[in-house]
Design an enzyme around this catalytic site. Structure first.
Site, PDB file in Angstrom:
ATOM      1  N   TYR A  71       0.836  -1.251   0.123  1.00 28.00           N
ATOM      2  CA  TYR A  71      -0.026   0.155  -0.010  1.00 28.00           C
ATOM      3  C   TYR A  71       0.962   1.159   0.133  1.00 28.00           C
ATOM      4  O   TYR A  71       0.979   2.034  -0.990  1.00 28.00           O
ATOM      5  CB  TYR A  71      -0.970   0.091   1.267  1.00 28.00           C
ATOM      6  CG  TYR A  71      -2.205  -0.869   1.226  1.00 28.00           C
ATOM      7  CD1 TYR A  71      -3.237  -0.337   1.831  1.00 28.00           C
ATOM      8  CD2 TYR A  71      -2.594  -1.761   0.350  1.00 28.00           C
ATOM      9  CE1 TYR A  71      -4.460  -1.063   1.825  1.00 28.00           C
ATOM     10  CE2 TYR A  71      -3.442  -2.279   0.101  1.00 28.00           C
ATOM     11  CZ  TYR A  71      -4.836  -2.086   0.998  1.00 28.00           C
ATOM     12  OH  TYR A  71      -5.979  -2.816   0.967  1.00 28.00           O
ATOM     13  N   GLU A 120      -3.091  10.292  14.290  1.00 32.67           N
ATOM     14  CA  GLU A 120      -3.549  11.631  13.864  1.00 32.67           C
ATOM     15  C   GLU A 120      -4.679  11.380  13.016  1.00 32.67           C
ATOM     16  O   GLU A 120      -5.697  12.285  12.886  1.00 32.67           O
ATOM     17  CB  GLU A 120      -2.467  12.312  13.215  1.00 32.67           C
ATOM     18  CG  GLU A 120      -1.438  13.054  14.251  1.00 32.67           C
ATOM     19  CD  GLU A 120      -0.658  11.783  15.139  1.00 32.67           C
ATOM     20  OE1 GLU A 120      -0.389  10.857  14.515  1.00 32.67           O
ATOM     21  OE2 GLU A 120      -0.203  12.087  16.285  1.00 32.67           O
ATOM     22  N   GLU A 177     -12.501  -4.610   8.898  1.00 33.34           N
ATOM     23  CA  GLU A 177     -11.717  -4.653   9.969  1.00 33.34           C
ATOM     24  C   GLU A 177     -12.164  -4.073  11.477  1.00 33.34           C
ATOM     25  O   GLU A 177     -11.856  -4.632  12.295  1.00 33.34           O
ATOM     26  CB  GLU A 177     -10.631  -3.638   9.550  1.00 33.34           C
ATOM     27  CG  GLU A 177      -8.931  -4.074   9.806  1.00 33.34           C
ATOM     28  CD  GLU A 177      -8.087  -3.232   9.665  1.00 33.34           C
ATOM     29  OE1 GLU A 177      -7.502  -2.916  10.616  1.00 33.34           O
ATOM     30  OE2 GLU A 177      -7.973  -2.674   8.386  1.00 33.34           O
TER      31      GLU A 177
END
Lengths: 383, 398
Positions: free
Chosen positions: B130, B386, B246
């Protein structure tokens, strides 16, 4: 394992929320009770009509048969609305002690009128020098005629000036007994103590005051357990306050424009509000664990309740600080309800034992090899 | 509402305990104790996967028709709790938790036939392609190129931070197949054979001394069109799907509690300098705080599970709150465990795998400093803290 609200619980939450929103303005609630009085009797009577005063008690007693989770649903709404009436102290704590310890006659004399809104009992237990210990009781009970003469000093009794009956813990031989003492009895001197969260408590001197009702000669274990139940209700109240502080902060930041844009478009502030939201979610989980532990066996009860009191005490303070900070100067003025909520959370932290008292109590139990190894799911009848 | 296990749950739990007692060998437990990282090195991780696969228990989250166990969410939770309690190697990474579910949902029948079985058996180990040097949190800005040439895509570019790519046989990758429209629209999902010509893998050593991450370079690597998953340009949808699922079914509570127990064991032990951390009230206070955090996180997971079991989909906020909470707790445990070792915390074993200590407690003590260093990645990978706060803020400020 099921952690979803039932339909009845959803209804309780929504109807309580609606009623309190219509009758309470968080910032004004402390003004409804002028200093010098400790209870708005008219509002208390409305709670009686709604069945709230009977929520924790069995149907046979005239109650609704609700459990700790149901009480928590109600007190969470009360926290958000900054309800000034000491519901937890009167109904959950004092009422809970009468229900647990009183015989049929005593329950008829004290519990039934409490549920009807006609009688206000409160627990007078805390004494100077306690250092966080629940068994610190110097007040003495000496047999006298067909009762007992109680002598000693109780401090910060909630709604102590307004109460009709004091449930007094006193040394009876080697044990700690719990007595019901009507406040018009002789030998009682009450001094009103305005408290930081806008209420009136009482410091009470007992000088041979005669109590004819003994609820239990060895009451300490039950006092501890019912205080834990009250703490679980107070934890839910704190969650309601935290949610209200976050909602107010979001609303303020979306509306307040400085440097050409709403505060809510500054990333640093977005992240601080997101962090407040994280803490609100975590507090909600702690409070639920407390409610589901309040009726459990001692080790599990202490783990859930003291754990929640310690944790919520810590993170609620952070949320309160951030709410004021993100409001800027207006957050500091008494014109907004922020101050009311802030002080309510401060009082929560210090009632029924401090954050660090409860962290110690929790650690003593939860860090033992058996409990620290075990997740939260329980075998029925687990110890 | 209640937290009770049913009688059947208890029977199941005991069955799992008995199996683990026999099947999770001392050397596998030791290898996991000595691992400072989150995932087990495939050298022993695959060994454990194969033992579970023999029992049919390698992939409890997979649908039964593809080799899963068909257990309820509660059973899967109980199984995870018991495996963590026993100290199992953490082998469920990209293969079982990512590419497996993607193929089940978006793969063709022939892709499923070809690849799913090999994932379960451990014959294939998959790496995730990714992130790129220029695309981390801003994944959609990825630029690794795929150009169609006849019946293959030709891939050029680089992927970074792929865990265990140096052991992997296959990589699933998000690649840029088009530059039109929004950056998310030109992304395609490819299955790349890492043994193909043009693939180079460069190790990246972490600050804790472990080699788990890698950078992979693609130099005119040919990928058959048959190894494209979904349509061209559907890659971003697939990536979002993975994020959704997930949220629903991953538990961290068992793993966190297992680490917490080790922290307590270190604190209760008397170090070589004669000190016992549990005698220090400051340490007890800190351990108590972490424990209350852990209880609350456990509770949030159970609340999510309860909602999911009754058909609710866990909101984005709840999932992000859980992620933030779990990484903070993991880091707090690792930090405290390393800081209460006394002067021993300076002893460094550079060998990977680490040399075994004199027993289980010694293993736990000697891995703690490296585990602490490794734990700093917990708030970065898999969606940084974040980014989680961004997601929460967006929902809050809508």
């Amino acid at each position: 394992m099921n952690l979803n609200l039932s339909e009845e619980q959803v209804m309780l939450r929504e109807s309580a929320g609606r009623f309190l929103a219509a009758t309470h303005d968080a910032g004004q609630s402390r003004d409804r009770i002028p200093r010098g009085a400790g209870l708005d009797r008219a509002m208390w009577a409305r709670y009686a009509d709604l069945g709230w005063l009977g929520l924790p008690f069995a149907e046979e007693e005239g109650g609704i048969g609700g459990g700790p989770a149901d009480i928590a649903i109600l007190t969470e709404q009360m926290g958000a609305a900054a309800v000034a009436e000491p519901y937890v102290d009167i109904v959950v704590l004092a009422g809970g002690l009468i229900a647990a310890l009183g015989d049929a006659g005593q329950r008829a004399a004290f519990l039934a009128p409490l549920i009807a809104g006609k009688l206000v009992p409160v627990l007078a237990h805390l004494e100077d020098g306690a250092k966080g210990r629940i068994d610190h009781v110097i007040t003495q009970a000496v047999p006298a005629g067909d009762g007992w003469a109680l002598s000693g000093r109780k401090i910060l009794v909630p709604a102590g000036m307004e109460a009709d009956v004091l449930l007094v813990s006193a040394r009876l031989g080697d044990d700690i007994g719990l007595f019901a003492l009507p406040t018009e009895a002789a030998g009682i001197t009450r001094s009103g103590v305005p408290t930081l969260d806008g209420g009136i408590a009482a410091d009470i001197a007992l000088d041979g005051a005669i109590a004819t009702t003994l609820l239990a000669p060895d009451a300490l274990g039950t006092i501890e357990a019912v205080i834990d139940l009250a703490i679980s209700a107070a934890c839910a109240d704190a969650v309601g306050v935290m949610d209200a502080l976050l909602a107010a902060t979001v609303k303020h930041c979306k509306g307040r424009v400085q440097f050409g844009k709403p505060l809510s478009e500054f990333q640093a502030l977005q992240h601080r509000m997101a962090d407040m939201a994280v803490k609100c979610e975590e507090a909600r989980a702690s409070a639920l664990l407390a409610a589901l532990s309040a009726g459990a066996t001692p080790a599990l009860r202490i783990r859930g309740v003291s754990g929640a009191k310690a944790r919520i005490g810590r993170i609620a303070r952070h949320v309160a600080h951030e709410a004021i900070q993100l409001h800027g100067a207006v957050g500091f003025s008494e014109e907004m309800p922020l101050g009311t909520w802030f002080r309510r959370l401060y009082a929560f932290e210090h009632r029924y034992g401090s954050t660090s008292d409860h962290l110690q109590r929790y650690a003593h139990v939860a860090l033992t090899p058996t409990l620290r190894d075990a997740g939260l799911l329980r075998e029925p009848g687990a110890v | 509402m209640d937290l009770y296990l049913t009688e059947e749950d208890i029977v199941f739990r005991n069955e799992v305990r008995a199996f683990l007692e026999k099947a999770l060998s001392p050397d596998l437990r030791q290898a996991e104790r000595l691992n400072p990282s989150f995932l087990a090195d495939p050298g022993y991780g695959l060994d454990w996967q194969r033992r579970l696969h023999e029992k049919g228990w390698a992939a409890p989250s997979w649908p039964a028709e593809h080799g899963g166990t068909g257990w309820s969410l509660t059973r899967r939770y109980i199984f995870d709790q018991e495996c963590e309690r026993a100290g199992e190697p953490h082998f469920r990474g990209a293969s079982l938790k990512m590419i497996g579910p993607v193929l089940m949902r978006y793969g063709t029948e022939s892709q499923q036939q070809k690849y799913l079985r090999r994932i379960l058996s451990g014959d294939d180990l998959w790496a995730q392609g990714y992130s790129e040097p220029g695309a981390g949190s801003d994944l959609a800005s990825l630029s690794c190129k795929a150009v169609l040439d006849g019946d293959s895509y030709v891939v050029n570019g680089s992927k970074i931070w792929s865990t265990h790519a140096h052991h992997a046989t296959m990589m699933f990758a998000l690649v840029r197949s088009a530059h039109t429209g929004r950056k998310q629209e030109g992304i395609t999902f490819l299955l790349i054979d890492l043994r193909a010509p043009g693939v180079t893998i460069r190790p990246i050593v972490s600050i804790d001394g472990t080699h788990e991450f890698n950078q992979t370079f693609f130099d005119d690597v040919r990928v058959p069109v048959a190894d494209r998953v979904g349509a061209e340009g559907e890659g971003w949808e697939i990536a979002k799907y993975l994020l959704e699922i997930e949220r629903g079914g991953s538990f961290a509570g068992g793993m966190l509690r297992a680490h917490f127990v080790k922290l307590c064991q270190i604190a209760e032990s008397t170090g070589p300098d004669g000190r016992r951390a549990m005698d220090d009230p400051l340490v007890v206070g800190r351990i108590g705080e972490i424990s209350t955090d852990l209880d609350a996180n456990d509770m949030l997971e159970l609340m999510s599970m309860s909602g999911a079991a009754s058909g609710e989909s866990p909101g984005a906020v709840r999932a992000s709150v859980l992620k933030v909470g779990r990484s903070r707790i993991r880091q707090a445990i690792a930090e405290l465990a390393a800081s209460i070792l006394g002067p021993d915390c300076l002893r460094w074993d550079a060998a990977r795998p680490m040399t075994p200590g004199t027993g289980a407690l010694d293993d736990i003590r000697k891995v703690a400093p490296a585990a602490y260093l490794n734990s700093r990645s917990q708030s970065i990978f898999g969606g940084s803290t974040e980014i989680q706060l961004e997601i929460i803020a967006r929902a809050l400020l809508r």
